[in-house]
Design an enzyme around this catalytic site. Structure first.
Site, PDB file in Angstrom:
ATOM      1  N   ARG A 122      42.047  46.036  43.269  1.00 13.91           N
ATOM      2  CA  ARG A 122      41.845  47.482  43.373  1.00 13.91           C
ATOM      3  C   ARG A 122      43.095  48.245  43.804  1.00 13.91           C
ATOM      4  NH1 ARG A 122      37.442  44.590  44.740  1.00 13.91           N
ATOM      5  NH2 ARG A 122      35.429  45.251  43.867  1.00 13.91           N
ATOM      6  N   HIS A 147      41.128  46.093  38.367  1.00 12.12           N
ATOM      7  CA  HIS A 147      41.578  45.209  37.293  1.00 12.12           C
ATOM      8  C   HIS A 147      42.200  45.971  36.128  1.00 12.12           C
ATOM      9  CE1 HIS A 147      39.996  41.986  39.546  1.00 12.12           C
ATOM     10  NE2 HIS A 147      38.743  42.015  39.114  1.00 12.12           N
ATOM     11  N   HIS A 218      40.527  35.276  36.080  1.00  9.91           N
ATOM     12  CA  HIS A 218      39.237  35.628  36.670  1.00  9.91           C
ATOM     13  C   HIS A 218      38.131  34.662  36.233  1.00  9.91           C
ATOM     14  CE1 HIS A 218      36.202  38.179  38.481  1.00  9.91           C
ATOM     15  NE2 HIS A 218      37.117  39.081  38.812  1.00  9.91           N
ATOM     16  N   ASP A 294      33.961  38.713  49.042  1.00 11.77           N
ATOM     17  CA  ASP A 294      34.713  39.388  47.989  1.00 11.77           C
ATOM     18  C   ASP A 294      35.941  39.980  48.658  1.00 11.77           C
ATOM     19  OD1 ASP A 294      35.587  40.504  45.667  1.00 11.77           O
ATOM     20  OD2 ASP A 294      33.957  41.943  45.432  1.00 11.77           O
ATOM     21  N   GLU A 359      41.068  33.943  42.781  1.00 10.99           N
ATOM     22  CA  GLU A 359      42.034  34.741  42.037  1.00 10.99           C
ATOM     23  C   GLU A 359      43.333  34.865  42.826  1.00 10.99           C
ATOM     24  OE1 GLU A 359      39.939  38.498  40.868  1.00 10.99           O
ATOM     25  OE2 GLU A 359      38.278  37.471  41.877  1.00 10.99           O
TER      26      GLU A 359
END
Length: 394
Positions: A122, A147, A218, A294, A359
């Site tokens: 982000r 992304h 991803h 996350d 990631e």
């Protein structure tokens, strides 16, 4: 009369032998001309022309039988076939069995397996400032740019060159102004299946104007080989003792805090779901903000891609994955927003927490936080990022 009957029986035997030989030959020829992919995927379901560029599904393999299928639409890893503890091949990533579902960003939006760019994760409110000039990017996630924006590289086509049986080189030519990012950028993603059963990913990029870049893969991993299983019982180790907290919009606050004595401590291996309980998601601010894990962990490897940055293990299959990277961070995403609407390979519905992403990256919103490792790229410089997912059994 008796002689005639004997001759007829012999003739029937000869004809039967000829028929069986013909069937065997046909079977052999069929296997030689149409061997299929180890994953069982149909390459024809990926053949198309998108944005005037041919799209295909490519199979990469090593001498041991490990295979990786990649489509140049979004640079997506569609399947990874590795042996489990019993020597049976398992597909350990989520994805679709056809191109249409990948290209349908309206009805089946996904980042499954994608080579993300220009900026993974982000950017706060879609705003960045480069050399004193402010750029406003399209937003697509709680008021932020996620992304690369709504038409990030995961929804664009990479030019493809299959270098050899084990290597695929993808090239993205991103024009100045693509999603409002500055600079004409030429980026490459090179996927290689190595003989030690690893998927080696190298990212490189150049620009003709100062810009930002942060690429990643991803893939959603499910090491059980069966996405009907969740990843909650899989064990995770992170070579990290700190992470970057987020607010309720998933944006990093700018802090770096210790994981010691928190639910975010994976410096000693534990199951993904041990501390990610419904009660903890309700009561722990960070788990609540992320709807689970996350978050970006700050790696203690200090850019050394010979050190293990993360390890994921599945007791069901006996498959282990070690991750290596030169990047300073890794986003661990526990499939929180998989909700049963995506129907993947083999017709399996992807429910919540049936895949986990690791990631490798610069920290989220790094361009707006100058104290963090830089994501700026200037003319004359080369961006280089390296990630390895190595598979074994235990």
């Amino acid at each position: 009369m008796l002689l005639t009957i004997i001759r007829m029986k012999n003739l029937k035997k000869v004809l039967a032998g000829v028929t069986l030989s013909a069937m065997a030959l046909a079977s052999c020829n069929e296997s030689q001309t149409a061997p299929g992919l180890v994953s069982g995927l149909d390459t024809e379901r990926f053949d198309s022309i998108v944005n005037d560029i041919p799209v295909q599904l490519f199979e990469l393999k090593n001498a041991n039988g490990m295979c990786v299928d990649v489509t140049n639409f979004g640079g997506r890893v569609v399947a990874i076939m590795v042996p489990d503890r019993n020597g049976e091949m398992q597909d350990v990533v989520l994805g679709f069995d056809n191109l249409k579902q990948y290209t349908d960003s309206v009805n089946s939006p996904s980042d499954f397996g994608a080579a993300i760019g220009r900026y993974a994760n982000r950017l706060n409110k879609g705003e960045i400032t480069i050399d004193g000039e402010k750029y406003t990017l399209p937003t697509n996630n709680f008021g932020h740019t996620l992304h690369g924006g709504p038409s990030g590289w995961q929804y664009q086509v990479y030019e493809a060159e299959k270098v050899n049986e084990s290597t695929l080189k993808l090239t993205m030519r991103s024009k100045d102004g693509d999603m409002n990012f500055p600079g004409n950028v030429v980026a490459t993603v090179t996927y290689t299946v190595t003989d030690d059963n690893a998927l080696d990913i190298k990212y490189e990029a150049t620009t003709d104007k100062a810009t930002v870049i942060n690429m990643t893969n991803h893939s959603y991993f499910n090491l059980s080989g069966n996405p009907e299983n969740t990843i909650l019982e899989d064990s995770l180790y992170l070579n990290s003792t700190s992470f970057t907290p987020v607010d309720s919009t998933y944006m990093t606050t700018g802090e770096i805090v210790t994981t010691e004595n928190t639910l975010f401590d994976f410096s000693t291996m534990k199951t993904v779901g041990r501390d990610m309980t419904e009660e903890n998601i309700k009561n722990d601010v960070q788990l609540h903000n992320g709807n689970g894990y996350d978050h970006n962990w700050v790696l203690d490897t200090k850019g050394d891609d010979t050190q293990i940055a993360a390890t994921l293990k599945c007791a069901k299959s006996g498959i282990q994955m070690d991750m290596y990277t030169n990047e300073p961070g890794v986003q661990v995403y526990s499939g929180n927003f998989l909700d049963g609407t995506a129907v993947g390979k083999k017709g399996i519905v992807y429910k919540q927490r049936t895949g986990i992403c690791l990631e490798t990256q610069k920290y989220p919103d790094t361009p707006n936080k100058p104290e963090w490792p830089s994501a700026f790229l200037n003319p004359g410089e080369k961006y280089y990022s390296h990630c390895v997912y190595k598979f074994s059994t235990f």
